[in-house]
Design a protein around this motif. Structure first.
Motif, PDB file in Angstrom:
ATOM      1  N   TRP A 448       0.857  -1.196   0.000  1.00 22.75           N
ATOM      2  CA  TRP A 448       0.000   0.000   0.000  1.00 22.75           C
ATOM      3  C   TRP A 448       0.882   1.232   0.000  1.00 22.75           C
ATOM      4  O   TRP A 448       1.904   1.292   0.715  1.00 22.75           O
ATOM      5  N   LYS A 449       0.496   2.223  -0.775  1.00 20.07           N
ATOM      6  CA  LYS A 449       1.241   3.481  -0.844  1.00 20.07           C
ATOM      7  C   LYS A 449       0.252   4.629  -0.842  1.00 20.07           C
ATOM      8  O   LYS A 449      -0.740   4.619  -1.585  1.00 20.07           O
ATOM      9  N   GLY A 450       0.502   5.607   0.000  1.00 20.78           N
ATOM     10  CA  GLY A 450      -0.406   6.745   0.074  1.00 20.78           C
ATOM     11  C   GLY A 450       0.104   7.805   1.033  1.00 20.78           C
ATOM     12  O   GLY A 450       1.225   7.715   1.571  1.00 20.78           O
ATOM     13  N   LEU A 451      -0.729   8.819   1.232  1.00 19.22           N
ATOM     14  CA  LEU A 451      -0.371   9.929   2.111  1.00 19.22           C
ATOM     15  C   LEU A 451      -0.586   9.541   3.575  1.00 19.22           C
ATOM     16  O   LEU A 451      -1.404   8.666   3.881  1.00 19.22           O
ATOM     17  N   THR A 452       0.146  10.207   4.462  1.00 16.16           N
ATOM     18  CA  THR A 452       0.002   9.927   5.889  1.00 16.16           C
ATOM     19  C   THR A 452      -1.424  10.214   6.359  1.00 16.16           C
ATOM     20  O   THR A 452      -1.951   9.506   7.226  1.00 16.16           O
ATOM     21  N   LYS A 453      -2.051  11.236   5.784  1.00 17.66           N
ATOM     22  CA  LYS A 453      -3.435  11.552   6.182  1.00 17.66           C
ATOM     23  C   LYS A 453      -4.376  10.423   5.792  1.00 17.66           C
ATOM     24  O   LYS A 453      -5.277  10.054   6.554  1.00 17.66           O
ATOM     25  N   GLU A 454      -4.157   9.843   4.589  1.00 17.65           N
ATOM     26  CA  GLU A 454      -5.001   8.738   4.138  1.00 17.65           C
ATOM     27  C   GLU A 454      -4.823   7.520   5.054  1.00 17.65           C
ATOM     28  O   GLU A 454      -5.800   6.842   5.399  1.00 17.65           O
ATOM     29  N   LEU A 455      -3.574   7.249   5.443  1.00 16.77           N
ATOM     30  CA  LEU A 455      -3.322   6.112   6.329  1.00 16.77           C
ATOM     31  C   LEU A 455      -3.953   6.342   7.697  1.00 16.77           C
ATOM     32  O   LEU A 455      -4.577   5.436   8.268  1.00 16.77           O
ATOM     33  N   HIS A 456      -3.809   7.561   8.220  1.00 14.81           N
ATOM     34  CA  HIS A 456      -4.377   7.865   9.538  1.00 14.81           C
ATOM     35  C   HIS A 456      -5.883   7.686   9.530  1.00 14.81           C
ATOM     36  O   HIS A 456      -6.463   7.089  10.449  1.00 14.81           O
ATOM     37  N   ASP A 457      -6.537   8.173   8.479  1.00 16.11           N
ATOM     38  CA  ASP A 457      -8.002   8.041   8.375  1.00 16.11           C
ATOM     39  C   ASP A 457      -8.405   6.574   8.255  1.00 16.11           C
ATOM     40  O   ASP A 457      -9.403   6.139   8.850  1.00 16.11           O
ATOM     41  N   ALA A 458      -7.633   5.790   7.467  1.00 18.60           N
ATOM     42  CA  ALA A 458      -7.967   4.379   7.257  1.00 18.60           C
ATOM     43  C   ALA A 458      -7.823   3.584   8.559  1.00 18.60           C
ATOM     44  O   ALA A 458      -8.681   2.766   8.899  1.00 18.60           O
ATOM     45  N   LEU A 459      -6.738   3.817   9.287  1.00 26.35           N
ATOM     46  CA  LEU A 459      -6.514   3.100  10.543  1.00 26.35           C
ATOM     47  C   LEU A 459      -7.563   3.483  11.577  1.00 26.35           C
ATOM     48  O   LEU A 459      -8.082   2.635  12.318  1.00 26.35           O
ATOM     49  N   LYS A 460      -7.891   4.752  11.596  1.00 25.28           N
ATOM     50  CA  LYS A 460      -8.874   5.248  12.567  1.00 25.28           C
ATOM     51  C   LYS A 460     -10.256   4.656  12.310  1.00 25.28           C
ATOM     52  O   LYS A 460     -10.986   4.316  13.245  1.00 25.28           O
ATOM     53  N   SER A 461     -10.601   4.494  11.049  1.00 23.42           N
ATOM     54  CA  SER A 461     -11.928   3.965  10.707  1.00 23.42           C
ATOM     55  C   SER A 461     -12.030   2.459  10.916  1.00 23.42           C
ATOM     56  O   SER A 461     -13.125   1.932  11.104  1.00 23.42           O
ATOM     57  N   LEU A 462     -10.895   1.775  10.909  1.00 27.31           N
ATOM     58  CA  LEU A 462     -10.910   0.322  11.045  1.00 27.31           C
ATOM     59  C   LEU A 462     -11.404  -0.130  12.417  1.00 27.31           C
ATOM     60  O   LEU A 462     -12.267  -0.998  12.521  1.00 27.31           O
ATOM     61  N   ILE A 463     -10.826   0.456  13.454  1.00 31.42           N
ATOM     62  CA  ILE A 463     -11.150  -0.035  14.799  1.00 31.42           C
ATOM     63  C   ILE A 463     -11.746   1.051  15.693  1.00 31.42           C
ATOM     64  O   ILE A 463     -12.048   0.806  16.847  1.00 31.42           O
TER      65      ILE A 463
END
Length: 516
Positions: A448-463
């Motif tokens: 996976w490759k992306g912006l730090t903001k995208e990763l933060h949002d994805a991790l936050k929405s997961l759990i």
């Protein structure tokens, strides 16, 4: 009356900077010898003394005993300590000399000033030290133990002459007790009968940790024992304190400030903390330094600018009900031991006071057996060739040498230690919301490759973690530091995180699954 010391210059001799320095040094030596002569004339009990400072700049005087000849800690005084003031007053009285507070204070001021301008600094150690390939253990005020590959002996001993002088200096604090070893036949594995640890591998790991604690100038992992009430934590503290660093301060209060932490670590070779509920970030960092060895600095007491430096290699033991070491940097420097109630592993529970009595009765010969093991390990250590050493490489190497000196099979300890390290990854997974979210995020992905903001949002929405929790960053810009800290543990589960250069849109992150 001012006294001017001068030297007649030979005809044609140039007055160079080097000559002036020599002249100044000569005049200083004459002045110093003049002062020394006056002190010795007025104070006959100071026939042979040496003035110097420790590395923190504290002034000391070392006074040679008249009868025995060698310098001992009985006559090694901190000139800032009231103990020397009282000792000096007693000497005046014993020698029928007129004494007064002003007279004693004046002499101490002169000695203090002389010590500070002498440019004679000595390194002081706490409990253990190394010099010229030999290990030294500070046994009591007037005795040290010298350990070599050929064995160990108390110094000064019967074979030492009148002028014997220890090659190193030790601090001796009022809270410290002596630790007198005895020679004799004792299988060090017999000590395991006192240790209420359920797992046999952990018992061996504890025994090796205990003995390596008296090896100087190496990394010592933080020993973290956790379990419910009645799991024998007090017994483990008794063994650690009694054999490594006997003291009337068996358990220290958890430090509330950085200065308190520095002073506790400086004054105690072994620090044990019980009933700990959490470790703050600043203390976490200090314990990391103390474990692997570092020079620390803090502001001197009652000063605004003077720094005091501490060079520390310390043993730290933390006891708690739950596993409370969560930050990867300290966890990477720790040994984790899970305890259970003693009643679950021992058919008949023994009262602590009876256990303590039995242990104290055997402590001398147990400590002597520990020294025997260290002596044998000093011969084994140079022959070892271990591969893929962990972060605490010194402990791994010396632990393997000690293990073989005890009688365990080669590399048995090393494999047990690596298994204990693997527990750290399990603890990180269990304790870290961020770690869990990254594993869940990569379950169905290879890259996976992306912006730090995208990763933060994805991790936050997961759990949907509670973002007030310390381990989950509140903002995307705070992702890099905690992920970098757990880099080793992510690789242990087959995940590699790479922070790429900033793009026009922001910071990029590349996450890939890798072969473990």
């Amino acid at each position: 009356m001012a006294v001017i010391f001068f030297e007649q210059k030979e005809t044609g001799q140039e007055e160079t900077a080097e000559n002036l320095e020599d002249l100044e040094l000569l005049n200083k030596n004459i002045r110093d010898s003049h002062i020394d002569k006056r002190i010795k004339e007025q104070l006959p009990f100071l026939k042979d003394f040496e003035l110097f400072t420790d590395t923190a700049g504290a002034p000391y005087i070392s006074i040679k005993k008249e009868k025995r000849g060698y310098i001992t800690n009985d006559h090694l005084f901190d000139l800032n300590d009231k103990v020397f003031n009282e000792w000096l007053t007693k000497c005046f009285f014993d020698n029928d000399l007129p004494s007064s507070n002003s007279n004693v204070s004046k002499i101490i001021k002169i000695l203090r000033a002389r010590a500070r301008v002498n440019n004679n600094s000595k390194t002081f150690h706490n409990r253990i030290a190394e010099h010229d390939g030999k290990f030294y253990y500070n046994n009591s005020k007037g005795s040290i133990i010298e350990i070599t590959p050929d064995g160990w002996s108390k110094r000064p001993g019967p074979g030492d002459n009148y002028d014997y002088k220890p090659p190193i200096y030790f601090h001796w604090y009022t809270h410290q007790y002596s630790n007198n070893p005895e020679k004799g036949e004792y299988d060090i594995k017999e000590l395991l009968k006192y240790i209420p640890i359920p797992d046999d591998s952990d018992k061996m790991l504890f025994l090796v940790y205990l003995i390596t604690a008296i090896i100087p100038k190496i990394q010592h992992p933080v020993l973290h024992c956790y379990g419910p009430g009645g799991s024998g934590k007090s017994t483990i503290v008794m063994i650690l304190n009694g054999l490594i660093d006997p003291s009337n301060s068996v358990e220290q209060d958890f430090p509330l400030s950085e200065r308190d932490a520095y002073m506790l670590l400086n004054n105690h070779y072994l620090s044990t903390y019980d009933n700990v509920t959490g470790i703050k970030v600043w203390l976490n960092n200090i314990l990391c330094k103390a474990s692997t060895g570092a020079t620390m600095s803090t502001r001197g007491l009652h000063t605004s600018s003077k720094e005091v430096f501490f060079e520390l290699y310390r043993c730290v033991c933390i006891f708690s009900t739950d596993q409370i070491i969560t930050r990867p940097d300290l966890l990477d420097r720790s040994i984790l031991m899970k305890l259970c109630r003693v009643a679950e592993i021992v058919p008949e529970t023994i009262e602590h006071r009876i256990l303590e009595y039995r242990f104290n009765r055997e402590k001398g010969i147990i400590f002597g057996a520990m020294l025997d093991v260290v002596s044998r390990a000093m011969s084994i250590y140079p022959t070892l060739k271990l591969k893929n050493l962990p972060r605490m490489a010194d402990f791994a190497m010396w632990g393997e040498a000690v293990s073989q000196a005890i009688g365990y099979e080669p590399e048995l300890f090393y494999n047990v230690y690596k298994q204990n390290i693997s527990k750290q990854t399990e603890e990180i997974i269990a304790k870290s919301t961020l770690f869990q979210s990254i594993i869940m995020f990569m379950q169905d992905k290879t890259e996976w490759k992306g912006l730090t903001k995208e990763l933060h949002d994805a991790l936050k929405s997961l759990i949907t973690p509670d973002i007030s929790k310390e381990d989950f960053p509140k903002h995307c810009k705070d992702l890099k530091t905690p992920i970098s800290r757990m880099d080793t543990y992510l690789k242990n589960v087959g995940i590699q995180v790479t922070f790429l250069p900033r793009s026009t849109e922001g910071y990029l992150i590349l996450i890939r699954k890798v072969v473990q």
